[in-house]
Structures are given as structure tokens and as C-alpha cells.
Design an enzyme around this catalytic site. Structure first.
Site, PDB file in Angstrom:
ATOM      1  CG  ASN A 212      -0.232  -0.090   2.511  1.00  0.00           C
ATOM      2  OD1 ASN A 212       0.524   0.804   2.854  1.00  0.00           O
ATOM      3  ND2 ASN A 212      -0.428  -1.177   3.246  1.00  0.00           N
ATOM      4  CG  ASP A 281      -7.094  -4.733   6.154  1.00  0.00           C
ATOM      5  OD1 ASP A 281      -6.511  -4.860   7.241  1.00  0.00           O
ATOM      6  OD2 ASP A 281      -7.686  -3.691   5.809  1.00  0.00           O
ATOM      7  CE  LYS A 291       7.747 -12.261 -14.562  1.00  0.00           C
ATOM      8  NZ  LYS A 291       8.241 -11.892 -15.846  1.00  0.00           N
ATOM      9  CG  PHE A 326      -2.057   5.816  13.449  1.00  0.00           C
ATOM     10  CD1 PHE A 326      -1.417   5.555  14.643  1.00  0.00           C
ATOM     11  CD2 PHE A 326      -1.836   7.033  12.815  1.00  0.00           C
ATOM     12  CE1 PHE A 326      -0.572   6.491  15.220  1.00  0.00           C
ATOM     13  CE2 PHE A 326      -0.988   7.982  13.373  1.00  0.00           C
ATOM     14  CZ  PHE A 326      -0.355   7.711  14.579  1.00  0.00           C
TER      15      PHE A 326
HETATM   16  N1  CTP Z   1      -4.077  -3.222  12.098  1.00  0.00           N
HETATM   17  C1  CTP Z   1      -3.584  -4.388  12.644  1.00  0.00           C
HETATM   18  N2  CTP Z   1      -3.657  -5.566  11.941  1.00  0.00           N
HETATM   19  C2  CTP Z   1      -4.242  -5.602  10.723  1.00  0.00           C
HETATM   20  C3  CTP Z   1      -4.780  -4.397  10.165  1.00  0.00           C
HETATM   21  C4  CTP Z   1      -4.667  -3.227  10.896  1.00  0.00           C
HETATM   22  O1  CTP Z   1      -3.073  -4.363  13.760  1.00  0.00           O
HETATM   23  N3  CTP Z   1      -4.306  -6.732  10.069  1.00  0.00           N
HETATM   24  C5  CTP Z   1      -3.954  -1.976  12.885  1.00  0.00           C
HETATM   25  C6  CTP Z   1      -3.299  -0.813  12.156  1.00  0.00           C
HETATM   26  O2  CTP Z   1      -1.904  -0.768  12.410  1.00  0.00           O
HETATM   27  C7  CTP Z   1      -4.001   0.396  12.748  1.00  0.00           C
HETATM   28  C8  CTP Z   1      -5.375  -0.139  13.135  1.00  0.00           C
HETATM   29  O3  CTP Z   1      -5.269  -1.542  13.172  1.00  0.00           O
HETATM   30  O4  CTP Z   1      -3.376   0.867  13.915  1.00  0.00           O
HETATM   31  C9  CTP Z   1      -6.475   0.252  12.198  1.00  0.00           C
HETATM   32  O5  CTP Z   1      -6.132  -0.135  10.891  1.00  0.00           O
HETATM   33  P1  CTP Z   1      -7.195  -0.112   9.720  1.00  0.00           P
HETATM   34  O6  CTP Z   1      -6.585  -0.696   8.500  1.00  0.00           O
HETATM   35  O7  CTP Z   1      -7.779   1.269   9.640  1.00  0.00           O
HETATM   36  O8  CTP Z   1      -8.289  -1.055  10.379  1.00  0.00           O
HETATM   37  P2  CTP Z   1      -8.885  -2.440   9.964  1.00  0.00           P
HETATM   38  O9  CTP Z   1      -9.005  -3.254  11.213  1.00  0.00           O
HETATM   39  O10 CTP Z   1      -8.084  -3.038   8.885  1.00  0.00           O
HETATM   40  O11 CTP Z   1     -10.344  -2.037   9.524  1.00  0.00           O
HETATM   41  P3  CTP Z   1     -10.939  -1.651   8.073  1.00  0.00           P
HETATM   42  O12 CTP Z   1      -9.852  -1.872   7.070  1.00  0.00           O
HETATM   43  O13 CTP Z   1     -12.061  -2.572   7.938  1.00  0.00           O
HETATM   44  O14 CTP Z   1     -11.339  -0.211   8.194  1.00  0.00           O
END
Ligand code: CTP
Length: 403
Positions: A212, A281, A291, A326
Site C-alpha cells: 500500500n 488486510d 514467476k 491509527f
Molecule cells: N491493524 C492491525 N492488523 C491488521 C490491520 C490493521 O493491527 N491486520 C492496525 C493498524 O496498524 C491500525 C489499526 O489496526 O493501527 C487500524 O487499521 P485499519 O486498516 O484502519 O483497520 P482495519 O481493522 O483493517 O479495519 P478496516 O480496514 O475494515 O477499516
């Protein structure tokens, strides 16, 4: 009259530029706030201001000659300066910056700088063309990497008759940065802070990956500021192009699983966890050894599976740590972030609107909202990530003190 800087010792380094007159005003403001000010001058600085001016204002001899002279004979004052709480060089010319970056010590200022172990602020002032010179910028980067804080010059009329970037920051602004530096100096000492930063990277095959746009700047700024305020800092970082902050233990990782492992391993030994990382995620269900070829196919299906939610596991394993998350949101910022704070059992969440142009990802600035467990919402103005880091660390310290 209050003296917020009483008992603080500050070295004011003055190099030779027309802006040296602003150093006189800065020394006056520092003395007014109660600080003991030790001035050190280069030979060229004396072309603009006499040492006597500073001596009259500060009540201390000025160090302006390496050999001979009354002040230089007074080793006592040089020792006092070496042991000061903070050093600020204002104005810092391109020449002085170059010497400091390269370890040269042939005048009182560069000599004292090389012997000074405390925090250093540098406020450059020069012509706009010199400011954009590649060697000057490289020298500033070198100093930054070593933990020196640069107070960027301002745009405006320059002494050479042109208009541009290069004017020394105004004395009141310099005072604010010195004050902040002195008062926050070691307020985090004794604390162990774990910070994650940057993106994760999930491989598809030996040459491709899913990642990302996170640059890691926010997490690195937090690690740097926490360290400069005395904390013991471990930074767990996904791939970034940033230089590791001085004095911080850096642990690199790529995949979410690796980051999760490092966080959970270090959690029991930390007082604060700040999850700045933009953790992916989803990850490919399998990583191909070779590859992936096109093979003339019209479409290609990629099967992804959800990754480990690191903060969810932290919630199950934490003891008494302050946990900060965050949230990058594009709608209903406060509501979505508050739900995330509750779902992930956080003490504090920092939310920002990723749909707003020019801030957030990749940028040096951001505009964020802080939300705590008591649903207290604090909206901050547009600030640099360093300023946001300091405010966030203040709030974390506040929570720790309440416990
Ligand atoms: N985070 C985490 N583990 C993951 C994804 C996110 O610990 N697999 C943490 C990030 O470091 C951040 C917080 O969770 O501090 C929120 O991340 P975000 O991507 O906004 O939240 P998600 O739980 O992924 O929710 P969504 O994508 O559904 O908004």
C-alpha cells in the site's frame, strides 16, 4: 514574572550572517524566561555583532576565540557550555552547517558542537540559492540523521536583495522550539515504546507483491521524537525509504505475519505500543515459487485471504500497556474510528481523512483527530508529522500519569 526555563542551560551558537541580530533578540528572550545562556561565536559572526553585546545580555563571557583572549582562557565557562541542556545554532550559515556535518572543528562554534553531547537545534539562514544547493541539503540530511533538529528557514526578503526561502526563523519561533525541546527533553525517560511503521508487503511470486502507499513517515517521526524525549524505542518497520532514526532499535519486516510476530514478541517488554503501520488486510492464499506466466490467458484470478489482525491479538495478550491505533478513514471519520477503538480495545486512536488532498499518505503533514477511551475527541489543525508525534506522545504520557 514566571521563569519557565529557570535552571536550564542553553548554548547559543552564532555564525556569520546578517541574521545574527536576531540571535541577540533570541538571547534576550531566553534570559527573560530564566535560562542561563552561553554564547559561542565564529570569527565571521563578530563582523555583525560584538561579543560584548551578548555578554551584557547574558551575564556570561562569550566564547569567541580558540586561542588567546579572556573568554577563551575561561575553561570553566566552556565546560559549563559543554554540559548545557540544549544547543541552538542561529543563524547557521552554509559554512557552519558543512563543518558540523563533517566533524571539522576549527573555530569556537564547530569545536563546541563537536564536543556537545546534548540535543542540538540548527536554524539555517542563507541566500535562497545556497539553501537549495545540493551539498547544503545533503549536509542537513546528514545532521538530521544524527538526531539534530533543523528549524527550517522562512520565505521572504533576503539580505542579498532577492525574495525566497532562506530567512532565519523569527526569534519567537526559535524560542518556542527551544522551550519545547527543553521542557519535553526527558519526560519519557524510563519508558519503553514500541512503534510499528510503514506498509506490509505480501508476495505473490518471486518478483511481485501486494502493498500500500504508506511511506512510514508518521511512525518514524514518532520513534524519533520518543527517543529524543528520553524513551527507549523499538521501531518495527515494513519496507520504507527512510533513514533509521538515531538511537532507535530498528527491526525490519515485510509480511503481516512477520510484523505480528515481532510485535507480540516485544509486547511484554514495552509500556506503550503505537501501531502506525498500514497493515495489509489481505494476502495471496499461496506464494508461487516461480514467476507467474501469462500463458495467453485472458483473465487471472487472485485468491486472497484475510491477514492476522495484529491489534486484535495484542488486545488478548496485553497487560497494562497503553495501546494506540491509527485509522485511515474516508467517511464518517470520528464514528468509524471510535468503533475501531472499541473493537480493538485501544486506549487512543488517531484518525485521519484519507480523501483530503495533500495530507496523510506520503506527505510530511497531516490533519488528524485524536479519540480516547472516554470518547474525548480532539481535532488537531494541519501540522507536520513531527508536531503530531509530539502531541500524541504528550497525550500518551497524560494517560500513563493517570494510571
Ligand atoms: N491493524 C492491525 N492488523 C491488521 C490491520 C490493521 O493491527 N491486520 C492496525 C493498524 O496498524 C491500525 C489499526 O489496526 O493501527 C487500524 O487499521 P485499519 O486498516 O484502519 O483497520 P482495519 O481493522 O483493517 O479495519 P478496516 O480496514 O475494515 O477499516
Amino acid at each position: 514574572m514566571s521563569h519557565p526555563l529557570a535552571e536550564k542551560k542553553v548554548v547559543l551558537g552564532v555564525s556569520g550572517g546578517i541574521a545574527a541580530y536576531k540571535a541577540v533578540e533570541l538571547s534576550r528572550l531566553l534570559v527573560k524566561e530564566g535560562a542561563q545562556v552561553y554564547v559561542v561565536m565564529t570569527e565571521n559572526a563578530k563582523q555583525f555583532i560584538t561579543p560584548l553585546t551578548f555578554e551584557a545580555l547574558t551575564g556570561h563571557p562569550v566564547y569567541h576565540e580558540i586561542f588567546g583572549g579572556e573568554a577563551s582562557a575561561s575553561m570553566e565557562h566552556i565546560r559549563a557550555a559543554e554540559n548545557a541542556d540544549l544547543m541552538i545554532v542561529a543563524p547557521a550559515t552554509a559554512n557552519s552547517i558543512g563543518k558540523m556535518a563533517h566533524g571539522l572543528a576549527d573555530d569556537p562554534l564547530s569545536t563546541l558542537f563537536s564536543a556537545f553531547a546534548g540535543p542540538v537545534l540548527i536554524a539555517p539562514a542563507m541566500n535562497d540559492k545556497m539553501w537549495s544547493n545540493a551539498a547544503v541539503q545533503e549536509n542537513l540530511r546528514t545532521l538530521k540523521k544524527r538526531g539534530v533538529e533543523i528549524i527550517d528557514p522562512e520565505a521572504g526578503d533576503l539580505a542579498c536583495g532577492t525574495v525566497g526561502l532562506g530567512r532565519l526563523a523569527e526569534p519567537e519561533r526559535l524560542l518556542t522550539v527551544v522551550r519545547k525541546g527543553l521542557l519535553r527533553q526527558s519526560d519519557l525517560s524510563g519508558l519503553r515504546i514500541l512503534v510499528t511503521a510503514g506498509p506490509t508487503r505480501e508476495p505473490l511470486d518471486p518478483v511481485r507483491f501486494i502493498t500500500n502507499r504508506s511511506s512510514g513517515k508518521m511512525g518514524y517521526a514518532l520513534a524519533r521524537q520518543a527517543r529524543s524525549r528520553g524513551a527507549e524505542v523499538t521501531l518495527i518497520s515494513g519496507p520504507t525509504h527512510l533513514d533509521p532514526p538515531f538511537g532507535v532499535t530498528l527491526l525490519n519486516c515485510q509480511r503481516t505475519g512477520e510484523m505480528a510476530q515481532l510485535v507480540l514478541d516485544h509486547l511484554p517488554r514495552c509500556d506503550v505500543l503505537i501501531m502506525t503501520a498500514a497493515v495489509g488486510d489481505f494476502a495471496p492464499e499461496s506464494v508461487q515459487k516461480e514467476k507467474i506466466k501469462k500463458n495467453g490467458e485472458k483473465s487471472f484470478m487472485l485468491k486472497l485471504h484475510p491477514t492476522q489482525d495484529i491489534l486484535k491479538e495484542v488486545a488478548q495478550q496485553k497487560s497494562n500497556q497503553v495501546i494506540v491505533g491509527f485509522a485511515a478513514e474516508s467517511e464518517n471519520i470520528v464514528q468509524s474510528a471510535t468503533e475501531k477503538l472499541q473493537r480493538k480495545q485501544l486506549d487512543l486512536i488517531v484518525a485521519n481523512d484519507i480523501s483530503a488532498p495533500g495530507i496523510g499518505f506520503q506527505s510530511d503533514n497531516n490533519q488528524v483527530v485524536l479519540i480516547d477511551r472516554n470518547a474525548q475527541v480532539e481535532s488537531l489543525p494541519l501540522l507536520s508529522k513531527t508536531e503530531i508525534a509530539d502531541i500524541l506522545l504528550d497525550r500518551i504520557l497524560g494517560q500513563l500519569n493517570e494510571r
